[in-house]
Design a protein around this motif. Structure first.
Motif, PDB file in Angstrom:
ATOM      1  N   ILE A  74      46.289  43.103  13.666  1.00 28.24           N
ATOM      2  CA  ILE A  74      46.665  42.918  15.060  1.00 28.24           C
ATOM      3  C   ILE A  74      47.219  41.507  15.255  1.00 28.24           C
ATOM      4  O   ILE A  74      46.554  40.517  14.940  1.00 28.24           O
ATOM      5  CB  ILE A  74      45.453  43.135  16.002  1.00 28.24           C
ATOM      6  CG1 ILE A  74      44.817  44.503  15.745  1.00 28.24           C
ATOM      7  CG2 ILE A  74      45.869  42.982  17.460  1.00 28.24           C
ATOM      8  CD1 ILE A  74      45.752  45.675  15.889  1.00 28.24           C
ATOM      9  N   ARG A 108      48.136  39.001  17.934  1.00 27.94           N
ATOM     10  CA  ARG A 108      47.902  38.791  19.363  1.00 27.94           C
ATOM     11  C   ARG A 108      49.109  38.199  20.060  1.00 27.94           C
ATOM     12  O   ARG A 108      49.257  38.281  21.271  1.00 27.94           O
ATOM     13  CB  ARG A 108      46.707  37.859  19.562  1.00 27.94           C
ATOM     14  CG  ARG A 108      45.408  38.476  19.132  1.00 27.94           C
ATOM     15  CD  ARG A 108      44.277  37.743  19.780  1.00 27.94           C
ATOM     16  NE  ARG A 108      44.606  37.413  21.149  1.00 27.94           N
ATOM     17  CZ  ARG A 108      44.313  36.264  21.742  1.00 27.94           C
ATOM     18  NH1 ARG A 108      43.677  35.348  21.087  1.00 27.94           N
ATOM     19  NH2 ARG A 108      44.656  36.042  22.984  1.00 27.94           N
ATOM     20  N   ALA A 146      37.144  54.625  14.717  1.00 28.11           N
ATOM     21  CA  ALA A 146      37.286  53.565  15.717  1.00 28.11           C
ATOM     22  C   ALA A 146      36.316  52.434  15.402  1.00 28.11           C
ATOM     23  O   ALA A 146      36.644  51.254  15.517  1.00 28.11           O
ATOM     24  CB  ALA A 146      37.023  54.114  17.113  1.00 28.11           C
ATOM     25  N   VAL A 157      37.361  48.517  14.863  1.00 25.17           N
ATOM     26  CA  VAL A 157      36.953  47.433  15.767  1.00 25.17           C
ATOM     27  C   VAL A 157      36.056  46.424  15.069  1.00 25.17           C
ATOM     28  O   VAL A 157      36.067  45.237  15.408  1.00 25.17           O
ATOM     29  CB  VAL A 157      36.266  47.955  17.056  1.00 25.17           C
ATOM     30  CG1 VAL A 157      37.179  48.906  17.794  1.00 25.17           C
ATOM     31  CG2 VAL A 157      34.922  48.595  16.772  1.00 25.17           C
ATOM     32  N   GLU A 158      35.309  46.872  14.087  1.00 25.66           N
ATOM     33  CA  GLU A 158      34.469  45.932  13.362  1.00 25.66           C
ATOM     34  C   GLU A 158      35.340  44.916  12.613  1.00 25.66           C
ATOM     35  O   GLU A 158      35.010  43.738  12.541  1.00 25.66           O
ATOM     36  CB  GLU A 158      33.567  46.684  12.390  1.00 25.66           C
ATOM     37  CG  GLU A 158      32.547  45.792  11.714  1.00 25.66           C
ATOM     38  CD  GLU A 158      31.248  46.525  11.398  1.00 25.66           C
ATOM     39  OE1 GLU A 158      31.316  47.743  11.158  1.00 25.66           O
ATOM     40  OE2 GLU A 158      30.199  45.875  11.382  1.00 25.66           O
ATOM     41  N   ALA A 159      36.466  45.398  12.096  1.00 24.84           N
ATOM     42  CA  ALA A 159      37.340  44.513  11.325  1.00 24.84           C
ATOM     43  C   ALA A 159      38.258  43.680  12.210  1.00 24.84           C
ATOM     44  O   ALA A 159      38.641  42.570  11.842  1.00 24.84           O
ATOM     45  CB  ALA A 159      38.172  45.338  10.348  1.00 24.84           C
ATOM     46  N   THR A 160      38.629  44.209  13.376  1.00 19.89           N
ATOM     47  CA  THR A 160      39.642  43.530  14.186  1.00 19.89           C
ATOM     48  C   THR A 160      39.091  42.897  15.453  1.00 19.89           C
ATOM     49  O   THR A 160      39.780  42.112  16.093  1.00 19.89           O
ATOM     50  CB  THR A 160      40.745  44.515  14.617  1.00 19.89           C
ATOM     51  OG1 THR A 160      40.123  45.589  15.345  1.00 19.89           O
ATOM     52  CG2 THR A 160      41.479  45.088  13.421  1.00 19.89           C
ATOM     53  N   ALA A 161      37.877  43.285  15.865  1.00 17.96           N
ATOM     54  CA  ALA A 161      37.254  42.797  17.105  1.00 17.96           C
ATOM     55  C   ALA A 161      38.032  43.203  18.351  1.00 17.96           C
ATOM     56  O   ALA A 161      37.903  42.569  19.381  1.00 17.96           O
ATOM     57  CB  ALA A 161      37.039  41.280  17.067  1.00 17.96           C
ATOM     58  N   ILE A 162      38.829  44.261  18.255  1.00 16.36           N
ATOM     59  CA  ILE A 162      39.499  44.739  19.468  1.00 16.36           C
ATOM     60  C   ILE A 162      38.628  45.803  20.132  1.00 16.36           C
ATOM     61  O   ILE A 162      37.658  46.281  19.558  1.00 16.36           O
ATOM     62  CB  ILE A 162      40.909  45.315  19.178  1.00 16.36           C
ATOM     63  CG1 ILE A 162      40.821  46.530  18.259  1.00 16.36           C
ATOM     64  CG2 ILE A 162      41.808  44.238  18.609  1.00 16.36           C
ATOM     65  CD1 ILE A 162      42.117  47.287  18.132  1.00 16.36           C
ATOM     66  N   ASN A 163      39.006  46.152  21.343  1.00 20.86           N
ATOM     67  CA  ASN A 163      38.233  47.097  22.133  1.00 20.86           C
ATOM     68  C   ASN A 163      38.323  48.519  21.565  1.00 20.86           C
ATOM     69  O   ASN A 163      39.415  48.975  21.228  1.00 20.86           O
ATOM     70  CB  ASN A 163      38.789  47.063  23.561  1.00 20.86           C
ATOM     71  CG  ASN A 163      37.996  47.914  24.506  1.00 20.86           C
ATOM     72  OD1 ASN A 163      38.067  49.134  24.461  1.00 20.86           O
ATOM     73  ND2 ASN A 163      37.222  47.280  25.338  1.00 20.86           N
ATOM     74  N   PRO A 164      37.194  49.224  21.461  1.00 25.24           N
ATOM     75  CA  PRO A 164      37.219  50.574  20.891  1.00 25.24           C
ATOM     76  C   PRO A 164      38.161  51.537  21.641  1.00 25.24           C
ATOM     77  O   PRO A 164      38.813  52.376  21.021  1.00 25.24           O
ATOM     78  CB  PRO A 164      35.768  51.062  21.035  1.00 25.24           C
ATOM     79  CG  PRO A 164      34.950  49.840  21.208  1.00 25.24           C
ATOM     80  CD  PRO A 164      35.826  48.787  21.793  1.00 25.24           C
ATOM     81  N   ASN A 165      38.230  51.368  22.956  1.00 23.83           N
ATOM     82  CA  ASN A 165      39.100  52.269  23.716  1.00 23.83           C
ATOM     83  C   ASN A 165      40.573  52.094  23.360  1.00 23.83           C
ATOM     84  O   ASN A 165      41.372  53.014  23.502  1.00 23.83           O
ATOM     85  CB  ASN A 165      38.894  52.067  25.225  1.00 23.83           C
ATOM     86  CG  ASN A 165      37.493  52.485  25.648  1.00 23.83           C
ATOM     87  OD1 ASN A 165      36.947  53.454  25.110  1.00 23.83           O
ATOM     88  ND2 ASN A 165      36.906  51.759  26.566  1.00 23.83           N
ATOM     89  N   LYS A 210      42.895  55.099  22.268  1.00 25.68           N
ATOM     90  CA  LYS A 210      44.159  55.322  22.980  1.00 25.68           C
ATOM     91  C   LYS A 210      45.311  55.490  21.991  1.00 25.68           C
ATOM     92  O   LYS A 210      46.153  56.368  22.143  1.00 25.68           O
ATOM     93  CB  LYS A 210      44.412  54.129  23.903  1.00 25.68           C
ATOM     94  CG  LYS A 210      45.603  54.247  24.808  1.00 25.68           C
ATOM     95  CD  LYS A 210      45.524  53.100  25.797  1.00 25.68           C
ATOM     96  CE  LYS A 210      46.794  52.959  26.604  1.00 25.68           C
ATOM     97  NZ  LYS A 210      46.719  51.789  27.483  1.00 25.68           N
ATOM     98  N   HIS A 256      53.695  48.914  30.660  1.00 21.97           N
ATOM     99  CA  HIS A 256      52.297  49.278  30.789  1.00 21.97           C
ATOM    100  C   HIS A 256      52.217  50.773  31.056  1.00 21.97           C
ATOM    101  O   HIS A 256      52.838  51.260  31.975  1.00 21.97           O
ATOM    102  CB  HIS A 256      51.644  48.489  31.908  1.00 21.97           C
ATOM    103  CG  HIS A 256      51.561  47.054  31.533  1.00 21.97           C
ATOM    104  ND1 HIS A 256      50.736  46.617  30.545  1.00 21.97           N
ATOM    105  CD2 HIS A 256      52.251  45.995  31.976  1.00 21.97           C
ATOM    106  CE1 HIS A 256      50.903  45.326  30.406  1.00 21.97           C
ATOM    107  NE2 HIS A 256      51.814  44.925  31.254  1.00 21.97           N
ATOM    108  N   PRO A 257      51.465  51.465  30.251  1.00 20.56           N
ATOM    109  CA  PRO A 257      51.428  52.910  30.375  1.00 20.56           C
ATOM    110  C   PRO A 257      50.892  53.263  31.762  1.00 20.56           C
ATOM    111  O   PRO A 257      49.912  52.700  32.196  1.00 20.56           O
ATOM    112  CB  PRO A 257      50.459  53.333  29.290  1.00 20.56           C
ATOM    113  CG  PRO A 257      49.655  52.116  29.004  1.00 20.56           C
ATOM    114  CD  PRO A 257      50.518  50.943  29.288  1.00 20.56           C
TER     115      PRO A 257
END
Lengths: 155, 309
Positions: free
Chosen positions: A6, A8, A40, A44-52, A56, A149-150
């Motif tokens: 990712i 940023r 998921a 997220v464990e590897a990237t620290a981004i939000n699971p949602n 998505k 933005h979706p």
């Protein structure tokens, strides 16, 4: 298995980056039909981004028919995007063309600009509804694929 | 999914009569399973809000509901890590974790805590008082995560951590959210720190909730507009900008006139003028615009986008 990276500061929405990187992996044959996408939780464990955000992206890939979620098992690749595998005639022609371009004295940026111009002539520009845009081609053009933005996110 | 992890109505907290309101008229609803950023400048009321949710403070007025009940009744299902990471300095790490197990019978997951401690290469025999601030944060988060709470309240959890530990522990938090559907609420005054990890926002400024909602929805509700026409010249002073015929229909959060250029961050209510250029604001731009303009109308569920009269 793919590993998502990712960026940023790319200006591209995080979930779009996951969609694009998955498609890139499908194109390159890194991911093939039947392969499992990371869960998921693993992402997220590897990237620290939000699971949602991951969910998505996976929903978007599912909507495009590229992957399917199997209850309790995970998300699996349904079809590849390897229309031009590494050893295809198209790739060979492009390779020869790149050699000619270099021999005539064009540098990397010249070639990228030329390629992008031809690309845009023949293909719809990216930046339409998310998902319809082709993933970034190998020589990266400036990131103008600004994902709106979706509007109708069901989450 | 209408389960709410937290909900507040007309929530207010005053510390003594002299010092005025730390928090007032707060209303928001946080659905379960969200990762929520509580953002605001120092002294805005973030810690007060989290203490109220944890049941450590009682509201002066209004109500706050946590996991469908009052904060005190929800306590067994809530994890809370205060800003100063209070731990017993005399205990070793191993003793601290054992204490956590005793205090949380039936919920405790020892391996989760041990994994987090081990990832920081901490010797469990070391005493808390010998740890650095960041190491103490790691132990405090290990305690909070091993409790397997349904709601995790974290006050400035990342402040003491180096970038590597921050990424790793944020990954552990997100993993917990993905695996157990844990609702996480964490505060920070650094937006960038939370942007990728959170999907919900509570923006606190001067004791009020300025923005509350899903981050995607909040971004979609705002537009940056700019125009270079005579409109800008006519407006002259920035104060008059909101009165421009083209802008009047919308909610103007912030506007600026530079020479012939007029730029504004607005909440559009209907069609925009054709000759305006528009772009989507970033989360940071949005937050700064609201904090710079305390007079701008807040956007929270209590104050739904009112049709402007």
């Amino acid at each position: 298995m793919v590993e998502y990276r990712i960026d940023r500061h790319s200006g591209v929405a995080t979930y779009v980056q996951i969609v694009q990187q998955t498609k890139q992996a499908l194109r390159l044959g890194v991911l093939r039909p039947g392969d499992k996408l990371p869960t998921a939780r693993e992402v997220v464990e590897a990237t620290a981004i939000n699971p949602n955000t991951v969910l998505k992206a996976y929903r978007e890939l599912e909507r495009e028919g590229l992957v399917e979620a199997r209850r309790g098992l995970g998300t699996f690749v349904r079809r590849g995007l390897s229309t031009a595998p590494a050893d295809s005639p198209l790739r060979t022609e492009l390779d020869a063309w790149a050699v000619r371009a270099r021999d005539t004295g064009l540098d990397r940026e010249d070639v990228a600009a030329l390629f992008t111009a031809v690309l845009e002539e023949h293909f719809a520009p990216p930046g339409g509804p998310p998902g319809t845009s082709p993933a970034a081609p190998a020589p990266r053009p400036p990131a103008h694929a600004e994902p709106a933005h979706p509007q109708g996110d069901p989450s | 999914m209408t389960d709410l992890a937290m909900a507040a109505t007309a929530l207010g907290k005053r510390f003594g009569r002299r010092r005025g309101w730390a928090l007032r008229d707060c209303a928001f609803r946080l659905p379960a399973g969200r990762v929520c950023a509580v953002v605001g400048p120092n002294g805005a009321g973030k810690s007060t809000l989290l203490s109220l949710a944890a049941g450590l403070l009682a509201p002066t007025e209004g109500t706050i509901t946590v996991l469908g009940t009052d904060p005190a009744s929800a306590r067994a299902r809530v994890g809370y890590v205060a800003q100063d990471k209070p731990l017993h300095p005399q205990l070793t790490i191993a003793e601290t974790l054992r204490m956590g197990a005793h205090l949380n019978p039936g919920r405790w997951e020892a391996t989760a805590a041990e994994r987090i401690v081990a990832a920081g290469e901490l010797d469990p025999r070391r005493r808390i008082r010998a740890l650095s601030g960041g190491q103490r944060t790691r132990v405090a988060l290990a305690l909070a995560l091993a409790k397997r709470p349904e709601l995790l309240l974290l006050d400035e959890p990342m402040a003491d951590l180096d970038p590597l530990a921050r990424h790793e522990l944020m990954g552990a938090l997100m993993s917990q959210a993905a695996q157990h559907g844990t609702t996480i609420v964490m505060s920070s005054h650094v937006v960038a720190e939370l942007e990728d990890s959170c999907d919900h926002l509570l923006l606190v400024g001067r004791g009020r909730i300025r923005l509350a909602g899903e981050i995607d929805d909040l971004l979609a509700a705002h537009t940056r507009v700019s125009t270079t026409t005579q409109a800008a010249e006519r407006a002259g002073a920035a104060e008059a900008v909101a009165e421009l015929p083209d802008l009047r229909a919308h909610t103007v959060v912030e506007s600026r006139v530079t020479g012939r250029q007029l730029t504004a961050l607005i909440r559009p209510a209907g069609r925009l003028a054709d000759d305006w250029r528009t772009s989507a604001p970033s989360l940071e731009e949005l937050i700064l615009a609201y904090l710079r303009n305390p007079e701008a109308a807040s956007l929270t569920p209590a104050a739904p986008e009112e049709a402007l009269a």
